[in-house]
Design a protein around this motif. Sequence first.
Motif, PDB file in Angstrom:
ATOM      1  N   PHE A 104      -4.061 -21.135  21.542  1.00 32.77           N
ATOM      2  CA  PHE A 104      -4.486 -20.495  20.446  1.00 32.77           C
ATOM      3  C   PHE A 104      -2.928 -19.917  19.974  1.00 32.77           C
ATOM      4  O   PHE A 104      -1.971 -19.652  20.527  1.00 32.77           O
ATOM      5  N   PRO A 105      -2.738 -19.835  18.644  1.00 38.79           N
ATOM      6  CA  PRO A 105      -3.860 -20.377  17.513  1.00 38.79           C
ATOM      7  C   PRO A 105      -3.976 -22.044  17.650  1.00 38.79           C
ATOM      8  O   PRO A 105      -2.859 -22.687  18.105  1.00 38.79           O
ATOM      9  N   PHE A 106      -5.095 -22.457  17.340  1.00 41.01           N
ATOM     10  CA  PHE A 106      -5.285 -23.804  17.647  1.00 41.01           C
ATOM     11  C   PHE A 106      -5.510 -24.306  16.274  1.00 41.01           C
ATOM     12  O   PHE A 106      -6.331 -23.978  15.276  1.00 41.01           O
ATOM     13  N   ARG A 107      -4.746 -25.725  15.875  1.00 40.60           N
ATOM     14  CA  ARG A 107      -4.813 -26.039  14.447  1.00 40.60           C
ATOM     15  C   ARG A 107      -5.248 -27.628  14.851  1.00 40.60           C
ATOM     16  O   ARG A 107      -4.690 -28.122  15.550  1.00 40.60           O
ATOM     17  N   GLU A 135      -1.078 -20.749   3.970  1.00 44.03           N
ATOM     18  CA  GLU A 135      -0.602 -21.939   4.487  1.00 44.03           C
ATOM     19  C   GLU A 135      -1.445 -23.164   4.124  1.00 44.03           C
ATOM     20  O   GLU A 135      -1.103 -24.200   3.437  1.00 44.03           O
ATOM     21  N   TYR A 154      -7.250 -30.991  12.689  1.00 46.40           N
ATOM     22  CA  TYR A 154      -7.838 -31.540  11.669  1.00 46.40           C
ATOM     23  C   TYR A 154      -9.259 -32.475  12.094  1.00 46.40           C
ATOM     24  O   TYR A 154      -9.197 -32.854  13.190  1.00 46.40           O
ATOM     25  N   THR A 174       3.066 -17.015  -2.193  1.00 44.98           N
ATOM     26  CA  THR A 174       3.517 -18.264  -1.336  1.00 44.98           C
ATOM     27  C   THR A 174       3.582 -19.484  -1.861  1.00 44.98           C
ATOM     28  O   THR A 174       4.318 -20.290  -1.927  1.00 44.98           O
ATOM     29  N   HIS A 180      -1.005 -14.873   7.322  1.00 43.95           N
ATOM     30  CA  HIS A 180      -0.102 -15.906   6.547  1.00 43.95           C
ATOM     31  C   HIS A 180      -0.797 -17.390   6.786  1.00 43.95           C
ATOM     32  O   HIS A 180      -0.407 -18.070   6.101  1.00 43.95           O
ATOM     33  N   HIS A 181      -1.785 -17.568   7.714  1.00 44.87           N
ATOM     34  CA  HIS A 181      -2.364 -18.812   7.858  1.00 44.87           C
ATOM     35  C   HIS A 181      -3.190 -19.058   6.431  1.00 44.87           C
ATOM     36  O   HIS A 181      -3.192 -20.236   6.079  1.00 44.87           O
ATOM     37  N   TYR A 191       1.934 -31.418   9.207  1.00 47.38           N
ATOM     38  CA  TYR A 191       1.985 -29.907   9.369  1.00 47.38           C
ATOM     39  C   TYR A 191       1.348 -29.436  10.618  1.00 47.38           C
ATOM     40  O   TYR A 191       0.909 -28.386  10.883  1.00 47.38           O
ATOM     41  N   GLY A 192       1.511 -30.479  11.733  1.00 49.94           N
ATOM     42  CA  GLY A 192       1.356 -30.030  13.111  1.00 49.94           C
ATOM     43  C   GLY A 192      -0.383 -29.966  13.612  1.00 49.94           C
ATOM     44  O   GLY A 192      -0.627 -29.431  14.647  1.00 49.94           O
ATOM     45  N   PHE A 193      -1.344 -30.299  12.932  1.00 45.91           N
ATOM     46  CA  PHE A 193      -2.415 -30.313  13.057  1.00 45.91           C
ATOM     47  C   PHE A 193      -3.041 -31.507  14.023  1.00 45.91           C
ATOM     48  O   PHE A 193      -2.452 -32.503  13.845  1.00 45.91           O
ATOM     49  N   ALA A 194      -3.708 -31.131  15.148  1.00 46.15           N
ATOM     50  CA  ALA A 194      -4.074 -32.040  16.050  1.00 46.15           C
ATOM     51  C   ALA A 194      -5.506 -32.670  15.872  1.00 46.15           C
ATOM     52  O   ALA A 194      -6.166 -32.007  15.173  1.00 46.15           O
ATOM     53  N   GLU A 221       5.731 -19.969  -4.651  1.00 44.62           N
ATOM     54  CA  GLU A 221       7.381 -20.325  -4.142  1.00 44.62           C
ATOM     55  C   GLU A 221       7.416 -21.781  -3.581  1.00 44.62           C
ATOM     56  O   GLU A 221       8.322 -22.554  -4.197  1.00 44.62           O
ATOM     57  N   HIS A 222       6.400 -22.255  -2.836  1.00 47.93           N
ATOM     58  CA  HIS A 222       6.330 -23.641  -2.180  1.00 47.93           C
ATOM     59  C   HIS A 222       5.764 -24.490  -3.072  1.00 47.93           C
ATOM     60  O   HIS A 222       6.498 -25.780  -2.979  1.00 47.93           O
TER      61      HIS A 222
END
Lengths: 442, 442
Positions: free
Chosen positions: A103-106, A147, A108, A262, A143-144, A35-38, A265-266
Motif C-alpha cells: 500500500f498504497p496499491f495502484r 492525480e 487498473y 493541480t 494528492h491522489h 502512471y505505474g498502475f498495475a 498547472e499540469h
Amino acid sequence: MSKPTPISGFPEWTPAQRMIEQFVLDRIRDTFELYGFAPLETRAVEPLDQLLRKGETSKEVYVIRRLQGDEQEPAGEDALGLHFDLTVPFARYVLENAGKLQFPFRRYQIQKVWRGERPQEGRYREFVQADIDIVDRDTLAAHHEAEMPLVIGDALRSLPIPPVLIQVNNRKICEGFYRGIGLTDPEAALRAVDKLDKIGPANVAELLAQTAGASEAQAKACLALAEISAPDASFADAVRALGVDDPLLEEGIAELVRVVETAAEHAPGLCVADLRIARGLDYYTGTVYETQMRGYERYGSICSGGRYDNLASSGAVRFPGVGISIGVTRLLGLLFGTGGLSVSREVPTCVLVAVTNEEQRAVSNRVADALRRRGIPTEVSPSAAKFGKQIRHAERRGIPYVWFPGADGAADEVKDIRSGDQLPATADTWTPPTEDLKPTVS
Amino acid sequence: MSKPTPISGFPEWTPAQRMIEQFVLDRIRDTFELYGFAPLETRAVEPLDQLLRKGETSKEVYVIRRLQGDEQEPAGEDALGLHFDLTVPFARYVLENAGKLQFPFRRYQIQKVWRGERPQEGRYREFVQADIDIVDRDTLAAHHEAEMPLVIGDALRSLPIPPVLIQVNNRKICEGFYRGIGLTDPEAALRAVDKLDKIGPANVAELLAQTAGASEAQAKACLALAEISAPDASFADAVRALGVDDPLLEEGIAELVRVVETAAEHAPGLCVADLRIARGLDYYTGTVYETQMRGYERYGSICSGGRYDNLASSGAVRFPGVGISIGVTRLLGLLFGTGGLSVSREVPTCVLVAVTNEEQRAVSNRVADALRRRGIPTEVSPSAAKFGKQIRHAERRGIPYVWFPGADGAADEVKDIRSGDQLPATADTWTPPTEDLKPTVS
C-alpha cells in the motif's frame, strides 16, 4: 437454425469496430501503465449479498445459477451475481488479499460489467469499463484525488476523440453546506440535486422540500450552490459568498481547490469545479468526477468516479480509496453512431500471397512464413482462382498488397492494389511503408 | 465486512500474474494478427435454447436472470445463459451477420467463458480462451485444416513455456473405420474410445460392447486403430494394414495426411497423427486437434478444436468452419502452480520520483510528466517521508530507479537501487536500459 437476432442492450461490434476498440483499450492501458498502475482482473461474479450491500443498485444485478444446480455444490457457493461495476469487486479483492499487497496499491482494471437497466442510446446491459483506483491502508493522502483527472486526461487525449471536460466536486462541500444551512438529511438533499440536469431547478426545489424537508430558502440555497462552476479556485469565493459556515464545507473546499489547481498547472482546460456534480451511487465520501465529451454532452458522463472511505473495511482496518472509470462501450457506441471513428482496413492483413495453383500452395506458404517472420501480417489466398479474383479478395477487405510468387525461377512480384504499381520483390527483404503495416485508426 | 474468501473454480491472479497473462495474451494476439485473423468479441450471453442445442453440454451452462425480473422486459429477452465456449457464439454471429461478412471469414476471439463443472486442478468455472476460426459459405477448403496447427504452433512457440505437441486425428477415419467393420452407431463408439486415457483399453472394450454393440473382434479393431500414432504420413499404412475398406475412411486418411505433411514441412516436430484423439463435443465432423505440453501431459489438452460442418446453417445455406482454442487459464494455472513463469517486477513502474517535501510535490510531478512523455512508466512517491523510506517503497515493488529532484538549483540525480549507483540526470534526456523499461516475463 433460423436467423438469430440481436439482444437489446448487449452490443456486438463488427470486426472493424473491434479493431478500433482494441486500439482504444491499448492506448488507455499504455497510459495507465505509464502512471505505474498495475493490472488486475477479478472474476465476473461476486456473492449476491456483497453486490446488494448498497441498496440503490440492487435492481441492476444479474443473478447466475447452474442449470443443473441439484448436484452437490462446493462449499461457499451461495447465490452469485455478475458484477455491475469494478469498484465493488476491487474493494473485495483488497480485503481478501490485503496481506499480500503493497500500500498504497495502484491498480487498473479493464473488464466487462453487467447491469439489468433498461437499454437506451449510450446505455447498455453489458459494457466495458476501464478503471484506475488507488487504495491505502488507514489513510489516503489527498494528492491522489488530484492525480486521477491527470491520468484520465492523458488517456483520453491519446485517443482520436473530441476534447473532454472533467467536472469535479466534493461531497464534503455539499454535505457541509446542507448541514450548515440546517438540513438534517444531507443524503436526501444530494439525491435531489443529482437530478438537476434531468428535471430542472423548479422540480429539484420541490423534491428538496418533499424528501429532505427543505424550506423555500434552504432549497434556494442548495440550488445556488449547485449553480457554481469555475475552472479555477475562484469557485471557493463564490461558495463563501453564500455565507454558510461549516468545518466539513471548509475541508471540502480546500480539497477541491487542490484538485482544480493541480489540474490547471499540469493540464490547463481539462478540469472545472462544478458544484452540481453529485454521482448517484452512495459510496463516495469526498471528491467526485464526471466527464463530458464535446458534442455529446446530452448523453451524460463518459468517465466518472470519486473518493470512497468506507467501501473496504475489515474490523478496525480501513482501506480508503479513490478511483475513476472510463465507460469504454458508451464512448465507442456514441462515436460509432456518428461515424466519428474509422479504421483503414477490415483485417490486420497487410499482404495477400496469391496461389498460382493448388499444387504450389506450399510455395505461397513459404513466402507468407518469410513475411510473418519479419512481422508483416500475411494471409495466403484461400483459393487458386484467377489472379483477378484473388486481387478482388484483397480489395474487398482493404488488404493493400498482393504478392505473386515467381513461376519457373522468375522473381516474385508485389502489387500495391491501390496504385496498381507492381514491382519485383523478395520476401526476405521487402518491407511495406510503416503506415501500411498495421490498420490505422482515425 | 468480514474477510472475503475465494470462490472455488473462479481463479483470480495477483497483479504480477496478471502482467504475465497480459504478456501471454499480447503474444497470442500478435501471432493471430500476423496470420490475418480479424478480432471479434461477442456478448457473454446467448439464448439458452441455443446453448442447449447440443445435449452433451447442457449440464455446464450458467443461466442468468435479472434480480428484479418482474419489470417489463424488452422484446426477445427470454432465458439467457453465459456462453461455455467461443465456437457456438461465433457460429451464431456468422449466421446473424452473414450479409455483412466477407467469406472465408477469419477471426480470432479472446474472452472468458463459463462452465458449471466441478472445479479441479487445471479445470475452472470461469476461464479465458483464445480462439481462431475460419468459416466459409457452402464449402470450406481442406487446406484451412492444415493451417490451424501452424498458427497455434507459432503462437505457443512465442511464449516462455515448455514445448507442445499437437495431436491430430480425423473423425472421418474413425467413423469410416467403425462403419467399415460393421458398427452401426459410430458416435457411441467414438465416445467410448474418447475415454481411453481415463479408463484404459479393457474398460473401453467393455464400453464398446455395451454402448455400441461391438463384438470382441470389433472392439479389438477399434482399439488397434486408436493405438496408431505417427509424426508423418506413415500412419496411413498402419491404418490400411488393418484391412478395413470404406470411402469415408479413405477421405479422412487423405485429409489427415495433408495436415501432417504440411506441418512436417513448416514446423517439424509440431504435429503427430494420433488416432485415439476424438474430442468430446459432438459438433466436429473432420479434423480434430488436441495439444499436450511437455511435463504437463496428465492434465490433458491445453489447446483443442476441429472442423465442424453443421454448426451454422440457415435454411439451405451452410457455413462450415474449422477452429482451435487455446485454454489460456488452464495453461497459466498449470505454469503458475509449478512456478514456471515469472515477471521481473510487480508493477509497470520503471522510476519512482522522490518527493522532498509536500510543498514541492509539483516539482516531482513535473519530472514524472517529462519522463512519461518519453514513454518511461513513472510514479511519484505517495509520501514525502525520509528518502530511505521512499527507496524502500520502490524496493518492495521491484521499481529499479528512484529519482531525486535537485534542491536549490542543483542537478537532479537518479539512483539504480539494485547497484546503488547514483548519477546526475535530466528528465528530458535520461533513458533507462531497454531491459529495465518494462517488466520482462521469463
